[in-house]
Design a protein around this motif. Structure first.
Motif, mmCIF file in Angstrom:
data_model
loop_
_atom_site.group_PDB
_atom_site.id
_atom_site.type_symbol
_atom_site.label_atom_id
_atom_site.label_comp_id
_atom_site.label_asym_id
_atom_site.label_seq_id
_atom_site.Cartn_x
_atom_site.Cartn_y
_atom_site.Cartn_z
ATOM 1 N N GLN A 1 0.851 -1.189 0.000
ATOM 2 C CA GLN A 1 0.000 0.000 0.000
ATOM 3 C C GLN A 1 0.894 1.250 0.000
ATOM 4 O OE1 GLN A 1 -3.419 -0.376 -0.160
ATOM 5 N NE2 GLN A 1 -2.965 -2.569 -0.304
ATOM 6 N N GLY B 1 1.668 5.396 -0.102
ATOM 7 C CA GLY B 1 1.238 6.756 0.186
ATOM 8 C C GLY B 1 2.207 7.750 -0.423
ATOM 9 N N HIS C 1 -2.735 4.165 -2.325
ATOM 10 C CA HIS C 1 -3.619 4.223 -1.163
ATOM 11 C C HIS C 1 -4.009 5.650 -0.788
ATOM 12 C CE1 HIS C 1 -5.024 3.812 2.994
ATOM 13 N NE2 HIS C 1 -5.078 2.496 2.835
ATOM 14 N N THR C 2 -3.020 6.509 -0.509
ATOM 15 C CA THR C 2 -3.308 7.848 0.022
ATOM 16 C C THR C 2 -2.287 8.844 -0.497
ATOM 17 O OG1 THR C 2 -4.257 6.941 2.060
ATOM 18 C CG2 THR C 2 -3.525 9.238 2.132
ATOM 19 N N ALA C 3 -2.752 10.058 -0.788
ATOM 20 C CA ALA C 3 -1.861 11.165 -1.120
ATOM 21 C C ALA C 3 -2.155 12.328 -0.181
ATOM 22 C CB ALA C 3 -2.054 11.605 -2.567
ATOM 23 N N TRP C 4 -1.108 12.850 0.436
ATOM 24 C CA TRP C 4 -1.241 14.067 1.236
ATOM 25 C C TRP C 4 -1.068 15.242 0.290
ATOM 26 C CZ3 TRP C 4 3.270 16.457 4.367
ATOM 27 C CH2 TRP C 4 2.875 17.680 4.915
ATOM 28 N N ILE D 1 -7.558 6.172 -5.070
ATOM 29 C CA ILE D 1 -6.658 6.758 -4.085
ATOM 30 C C ILE D 1 -7.399 7.757 -3.202
ATOM 31 C CG2 ILE D 1 -5.870 8.719 -5.477
ATOM 32 C CD1 ILE D 1 -3.024 8.153 -4.474
ATOM 33 N N LEU E 1 -1.847 10.372 6.726
ATOM 34 C CA LEU E 1 -0.948 9.577 5.895
ATOM 35 C C LEU E 1 0.053 8.818 6.762
ATOM 36 C CD1 LEU E 1 0.379 8.828 3.126
ATOM 37 C CD2 LEU E 1 1.747 10.907 3.383
ATOM 38 N N ASN F 1 -1.327 6.120 9.329
ATOM 39 C CA ASN F 1 -2.222 5.074 8.819
ATOM 40 C C ASN F 1 -1.483 3.735 8.816
ATOM 41 O OD1 ASN F 1 -3.819 3.319 7.234
ATOM 42 N ND2 ASN F 1 -4.757 5.064 6.208
ATOM 43 N N ILE G 1 -0.653 1.636 5.420
ATOM 44 C CA ILE G 1 0.319 2.059 4.412
ATOM 45 C C ILE G 1 1.684 1.435 4.695
ATOM 46 C CG2 ILE G 1 1.557 4.048 3.457
ATOM 47 C CD1 ILE G 1 -1.006 5.676 3.948
ATOM 48 N N ILE H 1 5.990 4.922 1.662
ATOM 49 C CA ILE H 1 5.701 6.334 1.417
ATOM 50 C C ILE H 1 6.706 6.880 0.414
ATOM 51 C CG2 ILE H 1 5.818 8.635 2.443
ATOM 52 C CD1 ILE H 1 4.326 7.610 4.826
ATOM 53 N N LYS I 1 7.317 3.149 8.145
ATOM 54 C CA LYS I 1 7.097 2.938 6.712
ATOM 55 C C LYS I 1 8.439 2.778 5.987
ATOM 56 C CE LYS I 1 2.905 4.334 7.828
ATOM 57 N NZ LYS I 1 1.886 3.348 8.263
#
Length: 357
Positions: free
Chosen positions: A6, A8, A33-36, A50, A59, A62, A65, A68, A89
């Motif tokens: 996952q 980020g 998964h995620t973008a800041w 996403i 982020l 989490n 994740i 990164i 991470k």
């Protein structure tokens, strides 16, 4: 089969959209998964699966994740990479690795203490022109090489509006932006130099950050020249390599970046293949016969970086783009700035003797 890693993102600007996300979205071992994003959600419009968050804790904290990717301005690399590592991470950090060797050592020690992988994104190891140069040199048709010259030039006579790379900040300018590509390639081909001389300048009247560099790295029997500038309207050869038995000249650049910047996806056969008009020229002599021929370029593929990283994270393969490689690149930049300031040849002190793939 292992579940996908996952991913980020710290920042989802040009770098993330161009060099990272298109490949991570297609490689089965990863999932976006995620973008800041501090300036509002843009990532979901490109990749509907996403999440976009504006609080960085959503982020870093989490637990879902695994990896990164840090693609923010150079001055923030050390801060965000350290935050990600402390959050447990794995990290991919855009080049330049850091803006000082002191920061590089701190990050390397932190990754080791956390038991996490910290990879520097030296994606120009995975481009058509460099892969072809490497193949040519491995075949030794030039004999012992005595001069290698590589360029990363642009034509941008006016400052790009709101570009942090053109601001008078530590780590700004093209020596930190384009220089790491050429330096890392030279280290991969030839190892570490004994000494160097650098001419680092602000050429344009409006320039507030370095916009020209000429690095000369000295090895036993070999001189390596690495140049970059912003006032090159008509580019010359990208690579010029001369040896005892012959020369290899290569024009043109890897085709991936302009396609990706225009929104293209790295799909299907033919990805990363160069126009035959940009194939390199080999001029040498073999068995008494003069050889003057075009050398077909190998296809480039930035995605190979993430395939190699997946092999490290899931299969335990050695990491190919290590923190030590990032450290050496930053150290060479520090030495280049010292050399240019003193207008003198300096010893290549402080570089680490590490293996390059």
């Amino acid at each position: 089969m292992s579940s996908p890693l996952q991913v980020g993102f710290v920042g989802f600007g040009m770098s993330a959209r161009t060099f990272h996300a298109p490949f991570l979205a297609l490689i089965p071992g990863y999932r976006l998964h995620t973008a800041w994003e501090r300036h509002g959600p843009q990532a979901p419009a490109l990749y509907p699966g996403i999440r976009s968050v504006q609080d960085p804790r959503d982020l870093f904290d989490n637990p879902e994740i695994d990896l990164i990717v840090v693609t923010t301005p150079n001055t923030t690399h050390a801060e965000y990479a350290a935050w990600a590592l402390r959050s447990g991470k794995h990290v991919v950090l855009e080049k330049p690795f850091t803006i000082s060797t002191g920061d590089a050592v701190v990050l390397e020690d932190l990754a080791q203490a956390q038991g996490k992988v910290l990879a520097v994104f030296h994606n120009r190891r995975y481009v058509s022109d460099f892969l072809t140069v490497r193949q040519v040199l491995a075949g030794q048709p030039l004999g012992p090489v005595h001069e290698y010259e590589a360029h990363y030039d642009r034509y941008r006579p006016e400052a790009k509006p709101n570009a942090w790379r053109e601001e008078p900040l530590e780590g700004s300018g093209i020596l930190y932006d384009l220089g790491p590509h050429l330096i890392d390639q030279a280290f991969c081909l030839f190892g570490l130099p004994q000494s160097l001389y650098a001419d680092v300048r602000l050429q344009r009247a409006h320039a507030r950050a370095v916009d020209y560099f000429d690095l000369q790295l000295y090895y036993p029997g070999l001189k390596v020249i690495l140049k970059g500038g912003m006032l090159v309207r008509e580019p010359g050869p990208k690579y010029m390599i001369h040896g005892l038995d012959g020369s290899f000249i290569k024009y043109g650049d890897d085709p991936q970046e302009p396609i990706l910047r225009a929104g293209g996806k790295p799909l299907g056969p033919g990805w990363g293949e160069e126009d035959p008009a940009h194939y390199g020229l080999l001029h040498t002599k073999k068995a008494g016969e003069v050889i003057y021929e075009s050398v077909p370029s190998l296809p480039g593929n930035y995605g190979l970086f993430y395939q190699d990283l997946y092999a490290t994270l899931r299969e335990g393969a050695p990491l190919k783009t290590t923190p030590a490689h990032g450290y050496n690149t930053v150290r060479l930049i520090e030495l280049a700035l010292e050399s240019s300031s003193r207008q003198a040849v300096v010893d290549a002190t402080g570089l680490r003797e590490v293996a390059y793939p």
